[in-house]
Write a protein that holds these residues in place. Structure first.
Motif, PDB file in Angstrom:
ATOM      1  N   SER A 105       0.706  -0.756   0.159  1.00 12.30           N
ATOM      2  CA  SER A 105       0.170   0.332  -0.229  1.00 12.30           C
ATOM      3  C   SER A 105       0.751   1.535   0.099  1.00 12.30           C
ATOM      4  CB  SER A 105      -0.712   0.214   1.747  1.00 12.30           C
ATOM      5  OG  SER A 105      -0.854   0.647   1.980  1.00 12.30           O
ATOM      6  N   GLU A 106       0.437   1.921   0.211  1.00  9.76           N
ATOM      7  CA  GLU A 106       1.100   3.654  -0.388  1.00  9.76           C
ATOM      8  C   GLU A 106       1.853   3.972   1.114  1.00  9.76           C
ATOM      9  OE1 GLU A 106      -1.985   7.212  -2.122  1.00  9.76           O
ATOM     10  OE2 GLU A 106      -0.365   8.172  -0.151  1.00  9.76           O
ATOM     11  N   GLU A 107       1.044   3.514   2.104  1.00 10.79           N
ATOM     12  CA  GLU A 107       1.272   3.811   3.134  1.00 10.79           C
ATOM     13  C   GLU A 107       2.900   2.872   4.105  1.00 10.79           C
ATOM     14  OE1 GLU A 107       0.574   6.599   4.906  1.00 10.79           O
ATOM     15  OE2 GLU A 107      -1.565   6.818   3.146  1.00 10.79           O
ATOM     16  N   TYR A 127      -3.142  -1.637  -2.069  1.00 10.24           N
ATOM     17  CA  TYR A 127      -4.602  -0.733  -1.744  1.00 10.24           C
ATOM     18  C   TYR A 127      -4.077   0.356  -1.798  1.00 10.24           C
ATOM     19  CZ  TYR A 127      -3.278  -1.889   2.899  1.00 10.24           C
ATOM     20  OH  TYR A 127      -2.401  -2.313   4.041  1.00 10.24           O
ATOM     21  N   ASP A 128      -5.136   1.821  -2.067  1.00  8.97           N
ATOM     22  CA  ASP A 128      -3.919   2.970  -1.217  1.00  8.97           C
ATOM     23  C   ASP A 128      -5.747   3.049  -0.236  1.00  8.97           C
ATOM     24  OD1 ASP A 128      -4.223   5.596  -0.528  1.00  8.97           O
ATOM     25  OD2 ASP A 128      -4.468   6.565  -2.786  1.00  8.97           O
ATOM     26  N   PRO A 129      -5.081   3.416   1.088  1.00 10.78           N
ATOM     27  CA  PRO A 129      -6.917   2.788   2.213  1.00 10.78           C
ATOM     28  C   PRO A 129      -7.583   4.125   2.415  1.00 10.78           C
ATOM     29  CG  PRO A 129      -4.137   3.154   2.793  1.00 10.78           C
ATOM     30  CD  PRO A 129      -3.921   3.139   1.750  1.00 10.78           C
ATOM     31  N   ILE A 130      -6.495   5.436   1.706  1.00 14.62           N
ATOM     32  CA  ILE A 130      -6.932   6.309   1.823  1.00 14.62           C
ATOM     33  C   ILE A 130      -6.550   6.980   0.906  1.00 14.62           C
ATOM     34  CG2 ILE A 130      -8.444   8.859   3.070  1.00 14.62           C
ATOM     35  CD1 ILE A 130      -9.758   6.680   4.594  1.00 14.62           C
ATOM     36  N   ASP A 131      -7.727   7.543  -0.501  1.00 14.36           N
ATOM     37  CA  ASP A 131      -7.268   8.093  -0.973  1.00 14.36           C
ATOM     38  C   ASP A 131      -7.836   9.205  -1.122  1.00 14.36           C
ATOM     39  OD1 ASP A 131      -6.630   9.288  -4.033  1.00 14.36           O
ATOM     40  OD2 ASP A 131      -8.498   8.931  -3.879  1.00 14.36           O
ATOM     41  N   GLY A 132      -7.145  10.400  -1.217  1.00 15.85           N
ATOM     42  CA  GLY A 132      -7.537  12.199  -0.648  1.00 15.85           C
ATOM     43  C   GLY A 132      -7.719  12.611   0.261  1.00 15.85           C
ATOM     44  N   SER A 133      -7.178  11.849   1.458  1.00 13.82           N
ATOM     45  CA  SER A 133      -6.985  12.351   2.539  1.00 13.82           C
ATOM     46  C   SER A 133      -6.619  13.635   2.919  1.00 13.82           C
ATOM     47  CB  SER A 133      -5.872  11.983   2.979  1.00 13.82           C
ATOM     48  OG  SER A 133      -4.661  10.722   2.355  1.00 13.82           O
ATOM     49  N   LEU A 282       0.539  10.212  -8.848  1.00 17.01           N
ATOM     50  CA  LEU A 282      -0.470   9.390  -8.556  1.00 17.01           C
ATOM     51  C   LEU A 282       0.245   8.359  -8.563  1.00 17.01           C
ATOM     52  CD1 LEU A 282      -4.374  11.105 -10.082  1.00 17.01           C
ATOM     53  CD2 LEU A 282      -3.039  10.747  -7.554  1.00 17.01           C
ATOM     54  N   ARG A 283       0.184   7.332  -8.123  1.00 20.22           N
ATOM     55  CA  ARG A 283       0.846   6.011  -8.399  1.00 20.22           C
ATOM     56  C   ARG A 283       0.243   4.733  -8.778  1.00 20.22           C
ATOM     57  NH1 ARG A 283       1.881   8.770  -2.713  1.00 20.22           N
ATOM     58  NH2 ARG A 283      -0.160   9.166  -3.844  1.00 20.22           N
ATOM     59  N   LEU A 284       0.788   4.537  -9.781  1.00 16.05           N
ATOM     60  CA  LEU A 284       0.822   3.236 -10.642  1.00 16.05           C
ATOM     61  C   LEU A 284       0.209   2.109 -10.504  1.00 16.05           C
ATOM     62  CD1 LEU A 284       0.651   2.605 -13.927  1.00 16.05           C
ATOM     63  CD2 LEU A 284       3.193   1.591 -13.508  1.00 16.05           C
ATOM     64  N   TYR A 286      -0.749   0.482  -7.167  1.00 14.54           N
ATOM     65  CA  TYR A 286      -2.526   0.929  -6.852  1.00 14.54           C
ATOM     66  C   TYR A 286      -3.502   2.075  -6.951  1.00 14.54           C
ATOM     67  CZ  TYR A 286       1.455   2.889  -3.583  1.00 14.54           C
ATOM     68  OH  TYR A 286       2.791   4.141  -3.142  1.00 14.54           O
ATOM     69  N   GLU A 287      -2.883   3.193  -7.852  1.00 12.97           N
ATOM     70  CA  GLU A 287      -4.059   4.343  -8.024  1.00 12.97           C
ATOM     71  C   GLU A 287      -4.432   3.740  -9.056  1.00 12.97           C
ATOM     72  OE1 GLU A 287      -3.285   7.304  -4.794  1.00 12.97           O
ATOM     73  OE2 GLU A 287      -2.055   7.325  -5.970  1.00 12.97           O
ATOM     74  N   THR A 288      -3.273   4.315  -9.977  1.00 14.81           N
ATOM     75  CA  THR A 288      -3.412   4.109 -11.384  1.00 14.81           C
ATOM     76  C   THR A 288      -4.195   3.545 -12.451  1.00 14.81           C
ATOM     77  OG1 THR A 288      -1.347   5.110 -12.378  1.00 14.81           O
ATOM     78  CG2 THR A 288      -2.278   6.964 -12.056  1.00 14.81           C
TER      79      THR A 288
HETATM   80 MG    MG Z   1      -3.969   8.070  -3.274  1.00 15.72          MG
END
Ligand code: MG
Ligand code: AHM
Length: 351
Positions: A105-107, A127-133, A282-284, A286-288
């Motif tokens: 994940s992102e974190e 995964y991105d657990p919270i996108d748009g934090s 943006l990350r490939l 788990y986002e894009t």
């Molecule tokens: Mg995000």
């Protein structure tokens, strides 16, 4: 005695009862092991979504749910308490699944292993657990993005090198949008389908099947605060939409929310490279790539400006990529500005 016939409300009842796990099995026309796995995985994602939605809905009343932790993540971004809560929810939910050996994940700098699942857990969750934090503390839309890949090999050194594959390796992808209602959108490569959480039942219920993105839409969605950090081509695209009737700007600061508008109504979302971040933000993995998987399944496109997002091979787990996504005609319009500029630059260099 005559066979029992349901009353006229039968159709509505059937619709109200179409849960996510049943939908996955129907999509695969199978109750075989892989179909059962995917259905179970989607069920776990739904559980994570319900736990996060519940936490978000009460966050303003709880001590220590909002604000920053004081830490920075591997991306150099300030971490919010909600990021950590949601990241841990996914870990805890998938620990119990048995099916997932590894989460990325992102974190988390490196993939997180669940050794007890590894003998049987053949899947990896990205995964991105919270996108748009940045929206969390002001009670605006946020989301979670997910992608499921099959683990390739043993990954003995635990670096996740086998995850450095293009977007076609995704078995399933989707997002949960935490808004006025909680919406789960997913695809297993057979169309894109949206479910709404019925809080009284605690179930995601099918709301829209086989979403198709229109070939063109009125919305362009981009952070124009970065105008002077973009390359000329992106500036020219925005000048074009300013000068032509029929375009409206919409930008929430949460990719999932902006993407959901584009998926359902058409248009284009852009997060291009900037002078500070030439690959964009943006990350490939788990986002894009997950959103590219969805938009292609809905008949739209996702591009870096030079190639399809689905074909991009990542060099590392947290790789970023420019992102242009949405209706086919609108993505093609942005690409035409980028390609014109590239042609003019190469002509200039060759003279
Ligand atoms: Mg995000
Ligand atoms: P996050 O996952 O750390 O919240 O970052 C991703 C978010 C996207 O949801 C959104 O599209 C973008 O960052 C907004 O960035 P900016 O504030 O630079 O426009």
């Amino acid at each position: 005695m005559a066979d029992y016939q349901p009353a006229d409300s039968g159709f509505a009842l059937d619709r109200d009862c179409k849960t996510l796990s049943r939908h996955v099995l129907e999509q695969l026309h199978s109750f075989g092991p892989e179909a059962q796995d995917l259905s179970a995985l989607m069920n776990r994602i739904a559980l994570a979504g319900k736990l996060i939605a519940r936490h978000l809905s009460r966050a303003g009343l709880m001590e220590s749910a909002l604000g920053f932790t004081g830490e920075t993540n591997v991306q150099g971004e300030a971490v919010k308490k909600m990021d950590i809560y949601a990241n841990d929810v996914f870990i805890s939910v998938f620990k119990q699944s048995g099916l997932v050996c590894r989460l990325a994940s992102e974190e988390m700098e490196k993939p997180y292993y669940i050794p007890e699942n590894c003998p049987i857990g053949r899947y990896t969750l990205l995964y991105d657990p919270i996108d748009g934090s940045s929206n969390v503390d002001i009670n605006l839309n946020v989301g979670s993005i997910f992608s499921i890949r099959r683990q390739q090999g043993d990954d003995l050194d635990h670096t996740g090198a086998d995850l450095l594959q293009d977007g076609h390796q995704q078995l399933a992808a989707g997002y949960i949008l935490y808004g006025p209602s909680t919406v789960l959108v997913y695809s297993i490569g057979r169309g894109v389908h949206a479910f709404v959480l019925d809080p009284s039942l605690g179930e995601f219920i099918l709301a829209t099947e086989d979403i198709r993105v229109p070939a063109h839409g009125p919305t362009y969605s981009v952070n124009e605060g970065n105008f002077w950090q973009w390359e000329d081509a992106i500036r020219d695209f925005t000048r074009y939409v300013h000068r032509h009737d029929g375009y409206s700007a919409r930008y929430t600061g949460a990719l999932v929310a902006d993407f959901h508008r584009i998926l359902t109504q058409g248009g284009v979302f852009l997060y291009p490279g900037t002078t500070k971040k030439p690959e964009g933000k943006l990350r490939l993995l788990y986002e894009t790539a997950p959103l590219a998987f969805l938009i292609e399944q809905a008949g739209g496109r996702a591009s870096t400006g030079h190639e399809d997002i689905m074909s991009v091979m990542p060099g590392e787990i947290h790789q970023r990529t420019p992102f242009i996504v949405g209706s086919t005609d609108d993505v093609a319009l942005v690409e035409s500005f980028i390609q014109d500029h590239s042609r003019r630059q190469s002509t200039l260099l060759s003279t």
